[in-house]
Design a protein around this motif. Structure first.
Motif, short mmCIF file in Angstrom:
data_model
loop_
_atom_site.label_atom_id
_atom_site.label_comp_id
_atom_site.label_asym_id
_atom_site.label_seq_id
_atom_site.Cartn_x
_atom_site.Cartn_y
_atom_site.Cartn_z
N MET A 1 -1.06 -2.52 -45.93
CA MET A 1 -1.49 -2.32 -47.32
C MET A 1 -3.02 -2.32 -47.50
N SER A 2 -3.78 -2.65 -46.46
CA SER A 2 -5.24 -2.59 -46.57
C SER A 2 -5.75 -1.32 -45.89
N ALA A 3 -6.92 -0.87 -46.30
CA ALA A 3 -7.63 0.16 -45.54
C ALA A 3 -8.56 -0.58 -44.57
N ILE A 4 -8.60 -0.11 -43.33
CA ILE A 4 -9.37 -0.80 -42.29
C ILE A 4 -10.64 0.02 -42.04
N VAL A 5 -11.79 -0.65 -42.14
CA VAL A 5 -13.08 0.04 -42.05
C VAL A 5 -13.86 -0.46 -40.84
N GLY A 6 -14.60 0.41 -40.20
CA GLY A 6 -15.47 0.00 -39.11
C GLY A 6 -16.56 1.04 -38.88
N VAL B 1 -0.49 11.17 -33.28
CA VAL B 1 -0.37 9.74 -33.56
C VAL B 1 0.84 9.60 -34.48
N LEU B 2 1.64 8.55 -34.28
CA LEU B 2 2.86 8.43 -35.10
C LEU B 2 2.53 8.06 -36.55
N ASP B 3 1.83 6.94 -36.74
CA ASP B 3 1.49 6.44 -38.08
C ASP B 3 0.01 6.10 -38.13
N GLY B 4 -0.63 6.41 -39.24
CA GLY B 4 -2.02 5.99 -39.44
C GLY B 4 -2.98 7.16 -39.45
N HIS B 5 -3.62 7.35 -40.60
CA HIS B 5 -4.64 8.40 -40.72
C HIS B 5 -6.02 7.76 -40.53
N THR B 6 -6.84 8.37 -39.68
CA THR B 6 -8.21 7.92 -39.46
C THR B 6 -9.16 8.94 -40.09
N GLU B 7 -10.24 8.44 -40.71
CA GLU B 7 -11.18 9.35 -41.37
C GLU B 7 -12.62 8.97 -40.99
N SER B 8 -13.38 9.95 -40.51
CA SER B 8 -14.81 9.76 -40.27
C SER B 8 -15.55 10.26 -41.49
N ILE B 9 -16.34 9.37 -42.10
CA ILE B 9 -16.91 9.67 -43.42
C ILE B 9 -18.44 9.49 -43.39
N SER B 10 -19.18 10.46 -43.94
CA SER B 10 -20.62 10.29 -44.17
C SER B 10 -20.88 10.39 -45.66
N LEU C 1 -19.21 5.91 -41.67
CA LEU C 1 -18.24 4.87 -41.31
C LEU C 1 -16.90 5.52 -40.97
N VAL C 2 -15.98 4.68 -40.49
CA VAL C 2 -14.63 5.14 -40.15
C VAL C 2 -13.63 4.31 -40.96
N VAL C 3 -12.62 4.98 -41.53
CA VAL C 3 -11.56 4.30 -42.28
C VAL C 3 -10.22 4.68 -41.69
N LEU C 4 -9.33 3.69 -41.62
CA LEU C 4 -7.96 3.91 -41.14
C LEU C 4 -6.99 3.35 -42.18
N GLY C 5 -5.88 4.06 -42.40
CA GLY C 5 -4.86 3.52 -43.31
C GLY C 5 -3.47 3.94 -42.88
N HIS C 6 -2.47 3.14 -43.26
CA HIS C 6 -1.08 3.46 -42.92
C HIS C 6 -0.57 4.49 -43.93
N ASN C 7 -0.32 5.70 -43.45
CA ASN C 7 -0.03 6.79 -44.39
C ASN C 7 1.28 6.64 -45.14
N THR C 8 2.31 6.03 -44.52
CA THR C 8 3.57 5.93 -45.28
C THR C 8 3.67 4.60 -46.03
N ILE C 9 2.76 3.65 -45.76
CA ILE C 9 2.79 2.39 -46.52
C ILE C 9 1.71 2.47 -47.61
N ARG C 10 0.45 2.09 -47.31
CA ARG C 10 -0.57 2.17 -48.37
C ARG C 10 -0.79 3.60 -48.83
N GLY C 11 -0.48 4.57 -47.97
CA GLY C 11 -0.68 5.97 -48.35
C GLY C 11 0.49 6.57 -49.10
N ALA C 12 1.60 5.85 -49.27
CA ALA C 12 2.76 6.44 -49.96
C ALA C 12 3.64 5.33 -50.55
N ALA C 13 4.67 4.89 -49.79
CA ALA C 13 5.68 4.00 -50.38
C ALA C 13 5.08 2.69 -50.90
N GLY C 14 4.21 2.06 -50.13
CA GLY C 14 3.61 0.79 -50.56
C GLY C 14 2.72 0.99 -51.77
#
Ligand code: NAP
Length: 348
Positions: free
Chosen positions: A298-303, A233-242, A315-328
């Motif tokens: 700049m937001s983390a997206i949850v579903g 995937v080019l941009d965006g880290h997805t995380e499956s969390i318990s 749940l599942v969380v997604l975030g933009h790694n170079t924006i909210r995850g770094a430069a932003g």
């Protein structure tokens, strides 16, 4: 208002370019100096940088001559996207010279006197900077995956006390910098190892969720089991969390807490702060990587918030790694530092 002139360290890299793209139109900060390695120094930015952002460079930034790290800098505020192999001593040197370094690198994140900040969660930790041995300061943001995990955990830990966490990440290739993972290694493939990543994600959220105790942080105390994967995937880290909690809860209550989260800076009107730090999606097959640009990244997206048969809720969380995850994230930290009046405590 006269804009504050800033420098970007590692300006030619993935995070550095995102810093340039986000700061080009920033209402408070203006790009005055760009720094990279000897490989890039000496030429105008648009000639030495392999520009990969999807907005054009302004003529004034394109023409800026890239400096090496030996050149003295005039900007008080430095944003660092330096490679971690060199960031440690260089950021310290700049801080000793009196600069305020807002860093994306791992090197100083866990230093006891260095704030590791997500403004909505632990803005108060910034006071640690006053205990540093520098004339200037080092302020850090966390690893990209740590940031999205911690944003989701923060309101839940506050209300329900997290007891344990299991997280599996699916991390984009832009997270590996440039040129990153060779295309023949990642296309059509998943790589179940990212060097050093699992250790960072197991530790950093505990510092961010910790409590300020005089001049130090008492970290939160729960185990985080992490498994990291690099995915095509080019941009965006997805995380499956318990998550397991100390207090009895339900998926519905978790959803309500996440939807209601606004955080510590909600009233401050910082230019890069999203209206809602967490966006909760209802569709059963969301978030997907293509949701990553919501709220300008700049937001983390949850579903997929639902009961977990092993722990309590998953749940599942997604975030933009170079924006909210770094430069932003770095820019938001700098905005907060300035808005609190703390930048005014420093002079070159
Ligand atoms: P990158 O694309 O490899 O860029 C590294 C930058 O550091 C380039 O500007 C490079 O300049 C510069 N650099 C390398 N060696 C140097 C030296 N000896 N002296 C001065 N500058 C030097 O890496 P990145 O992905 O942007 O990551 C930058 C930092 O942010 C890393 O610490 C990384 O862990 C962290 N981070 C990255 C992400 C992400 O999603 N990518 C997220 C969070 C944190 P040249 O072009 O001149 O070589």
């Amino acid at each position: 208002m006269k804009k504050i002139e800033v420098a970007i360290l590692g300006a030619t890299g993935t995070v550095g370019q995102k810093l340039v793209a986000l700061l080009e139109s920033h209402p408070w900060f203006s790009i005055a100096e760009l720094v990279a390695s000897e490989r890039s120094a000496g030429g105008p930015y648009d000639k030495v940088c392999h520009w990969r952002e999807n907005i054009p460079l302004s003529p004034s930034v394109a023409a800026l001559k890239v400096k090496n790290t030996d050149s003295p800098l005039n900007s008080l505020l430095l944003f660092s996207g330096l490679d971690s192999s060199v960031a440690g001593p260089l950021e310290e040197r700049y801080a000793h010279q009196g600069h305020v370094v807002i860093s994306n690198s791992k090197n100083h994140r866990m230093d006891s006197d260095v704030p590791l900040v997500i403004p909505e969660i632990n803005a108060s930790h910034l006071v640690l900077a006053r205990s540093q041995p520098y004339r200037g300061a080092i302020i850090t943001n966390a690893n990209c995956s740590s940031i999205f995990l911690t944003m989701a955990l923060a309101p839940l830990h506050q209300a329900l006390q997290v007891k344990k966490v299991m997280v599996t990440t699916m991390q984009a290739i832009s997270g590996a910098g440039y040129p990153g993972v060779p295309s023949l290694d990642i296309l059509g493939n998943v790589i179940p190892h990212i060097a050093g990543e699992e250790e960072k994600i197991a530790q950093e959220p505990l510092k961010i969720l910790g409590t300020l105790d005089g001049k130090s942080i008492s970290p939160a105390n729960f185990p985080i089991s992490v498994q990291c994967n690099r995915v095509p995937v080019l941009d965006g880290h997805t995380e499956s969390i318990s998550i397991a909690f100390a207090h009895h809860t339900s998926a519905a209550q978790v959803k309500e807490l996440l939807q209601g989260f606004r955080g510590e800076i909600a009233e401050m009107k910082l230019p890069s702060a999203p209206a809602a730090p967490l966006i909760v999606l209802e569709d059963i097959n969301r978030p997907q990587s293509r949701d990553v640009h919501r709220a300008q990244g700049m937001s983390a997206i949850v579903g997929r918030i639902r009961a977990c048969p092993v722990l309590d809720v998953r749940l599942v969380v997604l975030g933009h790694n170079t924006i909210r995850g770094a430069a932003g994230a770095a820019i938001l930290n700098a905005e907060l530092f300035h808005q609190l009046g703390m930048l005014d405590e420093y002079r070159l």
